[in-house]
Design a protein around this motif. Structure first.
Motif, PDB file in Angstrom:
ATOM      1  N   ILE A   1      31.727   4.685  55.619  1.00 54.22           N
ATOM      2  CA  ILE A   1      30.562   4.730  54.737  1.00 54.22           C
ATOM      3  C   ILE A   1      30.829   5.774  53.660  1.00 54.22           C
ATOM      4  N   VAL A   2      30.727   5.347  52.415  1.00 59.51           N
ATOM      5  CA  VAL A   2      30.930   6.243  51.283  1.00 59.51           C
ATOM      6  C   VAL A   2      29.574   6.762  50.846  1.00 59.51           C
ATOM      7  N   GLU A   3      29.397   8.062  50.925  1.00 58.51           N
ATOM      8  CA  GLU A   3      28.114   8.662  50.580  1.00 58.51           C
ATOM      9  C   GLU A   3      28.023   9.021  49.098  1.00 58.51           C
ATOM     10  N   ASP A   4      29.143   9.334  48.479  1.00 62.54           N
ATOM     11  CA  ASP A   4      29.131   9.746  47.080  1.00 62.54           C
ATOM     12  C   ASP A   4      30.144   8.905  46.305  1.00 62.54           C
ATOM     13  N   TYR A   5      29.652   7.812  45.729  1.00 60.85           N
ATOM     14  CA  TYR A   5      30.521   6.875  45.010  1.00 60.85           C
ATOM     15  C   TYR A   5      31.193   7.542  43.814  1.00 60.85           C
ATOM     16  N   ASN A   6      30.474   8.403  43.105  1.00 58.96           N
ATOM     17  CA  ASN A   6      31.070   9.094  41.953  1.00 58.96           C
ATOM     18  C   ASN A   6      32.210  10.006  42.379  1.00 58.96           C
ATOM     19  N   GLN A   7      32.071  10.652  43.526  1.00 59.10           N
ATOM     20  CA  GLN A   7      33.152  11.494  44.034  1.00 59.10           C
ATOM     21  C   GLN A   7      34.361  10.648  44.403  1.00 59.10           C
ATOM     22  N   LEU A   8      34.128   9.487  45.010  1.00 59.04           N
ATOM     23  CA  LEU A   8      35.225   8.582  45.347  1.00 59.04           C
ATOM     24  C   LEU A   8      35.955   8.142  44.080  1.00 59.04           C
TER      25      LEU A   8
ATOM     26  N   ILE B   1      42.831   3.162  49.174  1.00 58.31           N
ATOM     27  CA  ILE B   1      41.434   3.572  49.038  1.00 58.31           C
ATOM     28  C   ILE B   1      40.963   4.251  50.327  1.00 58.31           C
ATOM     29  N   ARG B   2      41.266   3.630  51.454  1.00 61.88           N
ATOM     30  CA  ARG B   2      40.878   4.206  52.749  1.00 61.88           C
ATOM     31  C   ARG B   2      41.454   5.608  52.918  1.00 61.88           C
ATOM     32  N   ASP B   3      42.726   5.775  52.553  1.00 59.75           N
ATOM     33  CA  ASP B   3      43.380   7.065  52.715  1.00 59.75           C
ATOM     34  C   ASP B   3      42.767   8.135  51.814  1.00 59.75           C
ATOM     35  N   ILE B   4      42.295   7.755  50.649  1.00 62.20           N
ATOM     36  CA  ILE B   4      41.601   8.711  49.779  1.00 62.20           C
ATOM     37  C   ILE B   4      40.318   9.168  50.457  1.00 62.20           C
ATOM     38  N   ILE B   5      39.570   8.232  51.006  1.00 60.44           N
ATOM     39  CA  ILE B   5      38.313   8.567  51.688  1.00 60.44           C
ATOM     40  C   ILE B   5      38.574   9.478  52.880  1.00 60.44           C
ATOM     41  N   LEU B   6      39.629   9.172  53.641  1.00 67.22           N
ATOM     42  CA  LEU B   6      39.948   9.950  54.844  1.00 67.22           C
ATOM     43  C   LEU B   6      40.819  11.171  54.561  1.00 67.22           C
ATOM     44  N   LYS B   7      41.158  11.354  53.263  1.00 67.04           N
ATOM     45  CA  LYS B   7      41.990  12.485  52.838  1.00 67.04           C
ATOM     46  C   LYS B   7      43.337  12.498  53.562  1.00 67.04           C
ATOM     47  N   LYS B   8      43.979  11.320  53.601  1.00 68.23           N
ATOM     48  CA  LYS B   8      45.287  11.162  54.221  1.00 68.23           C
ATOM     49  C   LYS B   8      46.307  10.778  53.153  1.00 68.23           C
ATOM     50  N   GLN B   9      47.575  10.970  53.470  1.00 67.28           N
ATOM     51  CA  GLN B   9      48.664  10.561  52.595  1.00 67.28           C
ATOM     52  C   GLN B   9      48.878   9.055  52.728  1.00 67.28           C
ATOM     53  N   SER B  10      49.095   8.372  51.611  1.00 67.69           N
ATOM     54  CA  SER B  10      49.335   6.922  51.628  1.00 67.69           C
ATOM     55  C   SER B  10      50.827   6.627  51.619  1.00 67.69           C
ATOM     56  N   ARG B  11      51.189   5.520  52.284  1.00 68.38           N
ATOM     57  CA  ARG B  11      52.585   5.074  52.299  1.00 68.38           C
ATOM     58  C   ARG B  11      52.899   4.173  51.118  1.00 68.38           C
ATOM     59  N   ASP B  12      51.881   3.443  50.657  1.00 75.85           N
ATOM     60  CA  ASP B  12      52.105   2.478  49.595  1.00 75.85           C
ATOM     61  C   ASP B  12      50.790   2.209  48.877  1.00 75.85           C
TER      62      ASP B  12
END
Length: 87
Positions: A4-11, A49-60
Motif C-alpha cells: 500500500i502506497v501512502e504517499d504517491y507524490n513521494q513515490l 517499482i516494488r524495490d523503490i517502495i521497499l527501499k531495496k536494490q534492484s537487479r533489473d
C-alpha cells in the motif's frame, strides 16, 4: 504481497531520483531509452517499482514498450545492452 502506497507524490519523487541515478550510472541504457522515446513510449513496471517502495536494490528494470518488434530489435542490437525479451 500487497503493498500500500501512502504517499504517491513521494513515490513519484523516489522513482524519479532512482531512475535518474540508474541512467547516470549506465550511459548505454540512457542512450537506448532516449532513442526508444523517439519511436515509442515505455513504462517501467514490476520489481523496480516494488524495490523503490521497499527501499531495496534492484537487479533489473522491466519495461513495457509500444513499438513494432522489429524496430525494437533494431534499437537493441545497435546498443551495447544485455537484454531478455519476455513477450
Amino acid at each position: 504481497m500487497l503493498i500500500i502506497v501512502e504517499d504517491y507524490n513521494q513515490l513519484k519523487s523516489d522513482f524519479s531520483n532512482k531512475f535518474q541515478l540508474v541512467l547516470n550510472e549506465n550511459l548505454d541504457l540512457r542512450d537506448f531509452i532516449y532513442e526508444l522515446f523517439v519511436y515509442s513510449t515505455a513504462y517501467v513496471v514490476g520489481g523496480f517499482i516494488r524495490d523503490i517502495i521497499l527501499k531495496k536494490q534492484s537487479r533489473d528494470i522491466d519495461m513495457i514498450v509500444n513499438i513494432p518488434f522489429q524496430r525494437l530489435l533494431s534499437l537493441i542490437k545497435s546498443s551495447n545492452l544485455n537484454f531478455r525479451s519476455n513477450r
